[in-house]
Write a protein that holds these residues in place. Structure first.
Motif, PDB file in Angstrom:
ATOM      1  N   ALA A 149      17.300  57.829  83.405  1.00 23.89           N
ATOM      2  CA  ALA A 149      16.954  56.438  83.100  1.00 23.89           C
ATOM      3  C   ALA A 149      16.745  56.209  81.611  1.00 23.89           C
ATOM      4  CB  ALA A 149      15.716  56.001  83.886  1.00 23.89           C
ATOM      5  N   THR A 150      17.272  57.127  80.774  1.00 22.31           N
ATOM      6  CA  THR A 150      17.133  56.980  79.333  1.00 22.31           C
ATOM      7  C   THR A 150      18.300  57.686  78.658  1.00 22.31           C
ATOM      8  OG1 THR A 150      15.568  57.203  77.490  1.00 22.31           O
ATOM      9  CG2 THR A 150      15.640  59.024  79.087  1.00 22.31           C
ATOM     10  N   ALA A 151      18.181  57.964  77.382  1.00 14.98           N
ATOM     11  CA  ALA A 151      19.270  58.601  76.633  1.00 14.98           C
ATOM     12  C   ALA A 151      18.691  59.232  75.369  1.00 14.98           C
ATOM     13  CB  ALA A 151      20.343  57.566  76.264  1.00 14.98           C
ATOM     14  N   GLY A 152      19.592  59.777  74.553  1.00 14.24           N
ATOM     15  CA  GLY A 152      19.178  60.315  73.262  1.00 14.24           C
ATOM     16  C   GLY A 152      18.061  61.333  73.383  1.00 14.24           C
ATOM     17  N   GLY A 153      17.151  61.314  72.418  1.00 17.27           N
ATOM     18  CA  GLY A 153      16.075  62.297  72.400  1.00 17.27           C
ATOM     19  C   GLY A 153      15.161  62.231  73.597  1.00 17.27           C
ATOM     20  N   ALA A 154      15.028  61.066  74.212  1.00 21.05           N
ATOM     21  CA  ALA A 154      14.190  60.960  75.407  1.00 21.05           C
ATOM     22  C   ALA A 154      14.822  61.736  76.554  1.00 21.05           C
ATOM     23  CB  ALA A 154      14.001  59.489  75.791  1.00 21.05           C
ATOM     24  N   GLU A 155      16.128  61.612  76.704  1.00 17.53           N
ATOM     25  CA  GLU A 155      16.837  62.408  77.708  1.00 17.53           C
ATOM     26  C   GLU A 155      16.680  63.894  77.405  1.00 17.53           C
ATOM     27  OE1 GLU A 155      21.401  63.053  79.420  1.00 17.53           O
ATOM     28  OE2 GLU A 155      20.982  61.450  77.987  1.00 17.53           O
ATOM     29  N   ALA A 156      16.742  64.240  76.127  1.00 19.19           N
ATOM     30  CA  ALA A 156      16.589  65.646  75.737  1.00 19.19           C
ATOM     31  C   ALA A 156      15.211  66.178  76.104  1.00 19.19           C
ATOM     32  CB  ALA A 156      16.832  65.804  74.235  1.00 19.19           C
ATOM     33  N   LEU A 157      14.182  65.375  75.948  1.00 19.29           N
ATOM     34  CA  LEU A 157      12.831  65.814  76.313  1.00 19.29           C
ATOM     35  C   LEU A 157      12.723  66.056  77.820  1.00 19.29           C
ATOM     36  CD1 LEU A 157      10.668  63.496  74.016  1.00 19.29           C
ATOM     37  CD2 LEU A 157      10.986  65.976  73.784  1.00 19.29           C
ATOM     38  N   VAL A 158      13.387  65.218  78.605  1.00 17.15           N
ATOM     39  CA  VAL A 158      13.425  65.434  80.055  1.00 17.15           C
ATOM     40  C   VAL A 158      14.131  66.751  80.370  1.00 17.15           C
ATOM     41  CG1 VAL A 158      14.303  64.557  82.251  1.00 17.15           C
ATOM     42  CG2 VAL A 158      13.370  62.960  80.557  1.00 17.15           C
ATOM     43  N   VAL A 159      15.246  66.980  79.698  1.00 16.00           N
ATOM     44  CA  VAL A 159      16.032  68.199  79.917  1.00 16.00           C
ATOM     45  C   VAL A 159      15.201  69.435  79.581  1.00 16.00           C
ATOM     46  CG1 VAL A 159      18.016  69.517  79.076  1.00 16.00           C
ATOM     47  CG2 VAL A 159      18.259  67.091  79.606  1.00 16.00           C
ATOM     48  N   LEU A 160      14.473  69.395  78.473  1.00 19.24           N
ATOM     49  CA  LEU A 160      13.662  70.546  78.076  1.00 19.24           C
ATOM     50  C   LEU A 160      12.540  70.826  79.076  1.00 19.24           C
ATOM     51  CD1 LEU A 160      13.407  70.053  74.212  1.00 19.24           C
ATOM     52  CD2 LEU A 160      14.766  71.743  75.455  1.00 19.24           C
ATOM     53  N   ALA A 161      11.958  69.762  79.637  1.00 21.12           N
ATOM     54  CA  ALA A 161      10.917  69.964  80.650  1.00 21.12           C
ATOM     55  C   ALA A 161      11.492  70.677  81.873  1.00 21.12           C
ATOM     56  CB  ALA A 161      10.298  68.627  81.049  1.00 21.12           C
ATOM     57  N   ALA A 162      12.678  70.248  82.289  1.00 22.68           N
ATOM     58  CA  ALA A 162      13.330  70.891  83.432  1.00 22.68           C
ATOM     59  C   ALA A 162      13.682  72.334  83.102  1.00 22.68           C
ATOM     60  CB  ALA A 162      14.581  70.113  83.822  1.00 22.68           C
ATOM     61  N   ALA A 163      14.165  72.563  81.883  1.00 21.02           N
ATOM     62  CA  ALA A 163      14.545  73.918  81.478  1.00 21.02           C
ATOM     63  C   ALA A 163      13.340  74.846  81.469  1.00 21.02           C
ATOM     64  CB  ALA A 163      15.201  73.886  80.098  1.00 21.02           C
ATOM     65  N   HIS A 164      12.188  74.331  81.044  1.00 20.97           N
ATOM     66  CA  HIS A 164      10.983  75.156  81.069  1.00 20.97           C
ATOM     67  C   HIS A 164      10.591  75.516  82.504  1.00 20.97           C
ATOM     68  CE1 HIS A 164       7.065  76.796  80.082  1.00 20.97           C
ATOM     69  NE2 HIS A 164       6.564  76.025  81.022  1.00 20.97           N
ATOM     70  N   GLY A 165      10.675  74.515  83.381  1.00 21.41           N
ATOM     71  CA  GLY A 165      10.375  74.798  84.778  1.00 21.41           C
ATOM     72  C   GLY A 165      11.285  75.876  85.340  1.00 21.41           C
ATOM     73  N   ALA A 166      12.562  75.787  84.992  1.00 20.69           N
ATOM     74  CA  ALA A 166      13.515  76.799  85.452  1.00 20.69           C
ATOM     75  C   ALA A 166      13.176  78.165  84.872  1.00 20.69           C
ATOM     76  CB  ALA A 166      14.933  76.392  85.064  1.00 20.69           C
ATOM     77  N   ALA A 167      12.782  78.201  83.602  1.00 23.65           N
ATOM     78  CA  ALA A 167      12.481  79.477  82.939  1.00 23.65           C
ATOM     79  C   ALA A 167      11.272  80.175  83.554  1.00 23.65           C
ATOM     80  CB  ALA A 167      12.256  79.247  81.446  1.00 23.65           C
ATOM     81  N   ARG A 168      10.345  79.399  84.080  1.00 23.57           N
ATOM     82  CA  ARG A 168       9.159  80.029  84.680  1.00 23.57           C
ATOM     83  C   ARG A 168       9.343  80.305  86.172  1.00 23.57           C
ATOM     84  NH1 ARG A 168       6.196  76.073  87.259  1.00 23.57           N
ATOM     85  NH2 ARG A 168       6.543  73.926  86.595  1.00 23.57           N
ATOM     86  N   GLY A 169      10.571  80.138  86.673  1.00 17.64           N
ATOM     87  CA  GLY A 169      10.875  80.517  88.034  1.00 17.64           C
ATOM     88  C   GLY A 169      10.601  79.473  89.088  1.00 17.64           C
ATOM     89  N   ALA A 170      10.511  78.200  88.670  1.00 14.49           N
ATOM     90  CA  ALA A 170      10.274  77.130  89.631  1.00 14.49           C
ATOM     91  C   ALA A 170      11.462  76.988  90.581  1.00 14.49           C
ATOM     92  CB  ALA A 170      10.020  75.814  88.904  1.00 14.49           C
ATOM     93  N   SER A 171      11.204  76.454  91.761  1.00 15.32           N
ATOM     94  CA  SER A 171      12.273  76.239  92.730  1.00 15.32           C
ATOM     95  C   SER A 171      13.152  75.073  92.302  1.00 15.32           C
ATOM     96  CB  SER A 171      11.668  75.935  94.105  1.00 15.32           C
ATOM     97  OG  SER A 171      11.056  74.650  94.103  1.00 15.32           O
ATOM     98  N   LEU A 172      14.250  74.885  92.990  1.00 16.50           N
ATOM     99  CA  LEU A 172      15.183  73.803  92.671  1.00 16.50           C
ATOM    100  C   LEU A 172      14.492  72.448  92.704  1.00 16.50           C
ATOM    101  CD1 LEU A 172      18.192  73.069  92.143  1.00 16.50           C
ATOM    102  CD2 LEU A 172      18.457  72.860  94.622  1.00 16.50           C
TER     103      LEU A 172
END
Length: 281
Positions: free
Chosen positions: A110-133
């Motif tokens: 629901a956004t773009a640019g750096g705001a989208e990037a911040l969402v992506v980084l939050a998801a990536a951190h969750g993935a890195a700590r072994g969170a489920s899908l």
């Protein structure tokens, strides 16, 4: 469980951050004088000089290839896209996810640019700590509900041509010589009260970050720009002198975004976390 993250180039996620956080970026498309080319093929300065430039989303096939490739080494994939209200990218990713089947989640940021990037980084951190899908997808949605993007542009002409704001707003900004401000949130562009100068516009953006502060929360911030690196650096410095952000970076809008906003854009994307989701940077 291991979960891969896929996004599109509209996120303006710096390549080094994408690589560090194992994020796969699917490029958008440009059509320049009738010829298609992938975003990133040419520099922004060169493309700004072109008069006949249109944009298009990645194809479902391109997303399908990225998803299948990511599934070879992971148990699931979360795809995060630019706002569906702004691009057909989300729908292309949904088609691809349905085609692949299995452990794939597609989320409209629901956004773009750096705001989208911040969402992506939050998801990536969750993935890195072994969170489920589903936990990774929920981490993204947690930020989507909180992230803000506020920017200023020299003129609203490009946004008016793209249909993102009413035509009268662009006319008024040019006629009166004021500095337009807008917020992109929840899939919509909203006009903010204009400033009387560029400096006043930047002051207001920084002030919005400070006034939105959540007691005890930590700041995640991205400075955005389109051929205005010095302004982005100044914005980020002004925020980080008063706060100690958990995440901070500068993201340059790619050609696809600049076609819609015009050059000279500068702004900030940010969210205040509750210390449960901390993307690496």
């Amino acid at each position: 469980m291991t979960v891969a993250i896929v996004t599109d180039s509209a996120a303006a996620l710096p390549p080094e951050l994408a690589a560090r956080n194992d994020v796969v970026v699917v490029p958008m498309w440009l059509t320049v004088r009738g010829r298609a080319e992938l975003e990133g093929t040419r520099g922004l300065e060169e493309l700004v000089a072109e008069e006949q430039v249109t944009t298009s989303a990645p194809t479902p096939g391109e997303f399908e290839h990225a998803i299948k490739d990511a599934l070879r080494g992971n148990d699931g994939v979360v795809v995060l896209t630019i706002a569906g209200s702004m691009s057909a990218t989300y729908q292309a990713a949904v088609v691809a996810g349905d085609s692949v089947g299995g452990p794939v989640r597609v989320v409209d940021t629901a956004t773009a640019g750096g705001a989208e990037a911040l969402v992506v980084l939050a998801a990536a951190h969750g993935a890195a700590r072994g969170a489920s899908l589903d936990e990774v997808a929920d981490a993204a949605r947690h930020v989507i509900a909180r992230v803000r993007l506020v920017a200023t542009v020299p003129t609203l002409d490009a946004l008016v041509r793209s249909g993102r704001v009413p035509g009268l707003a662009g006319w008024a900004g040019n006629r009166l010589g004021i500095n337009p401000l807008f917020e992109f949130r929840g899939g919509k562009v909203r006009r903010l009260r204009p400033a009387l100068s560029r400096e006043a516009a930047l002051d207001r953006i920084v002030g919005l970050v400070h006034r939105s502060r959540v007691p005890g929360a930590r700041l995640h911030v991205a400075a955005l720009h389109a051929l205005a690196l010095d302004v982005a650096e100044d914005l980020l410095a002004r925020v980080t002198t008063a706060e100690a952000p958990t995440v901070s970076f500068i993201g340059e809008f790619g050609p696809v975004m600049v076609v819609h906003t015009g050059p000279g854009l500068a702004g900030l994307a940010w969210w205040w976390d509750d210390q449960t989701i901390v993307p690496s940077s």
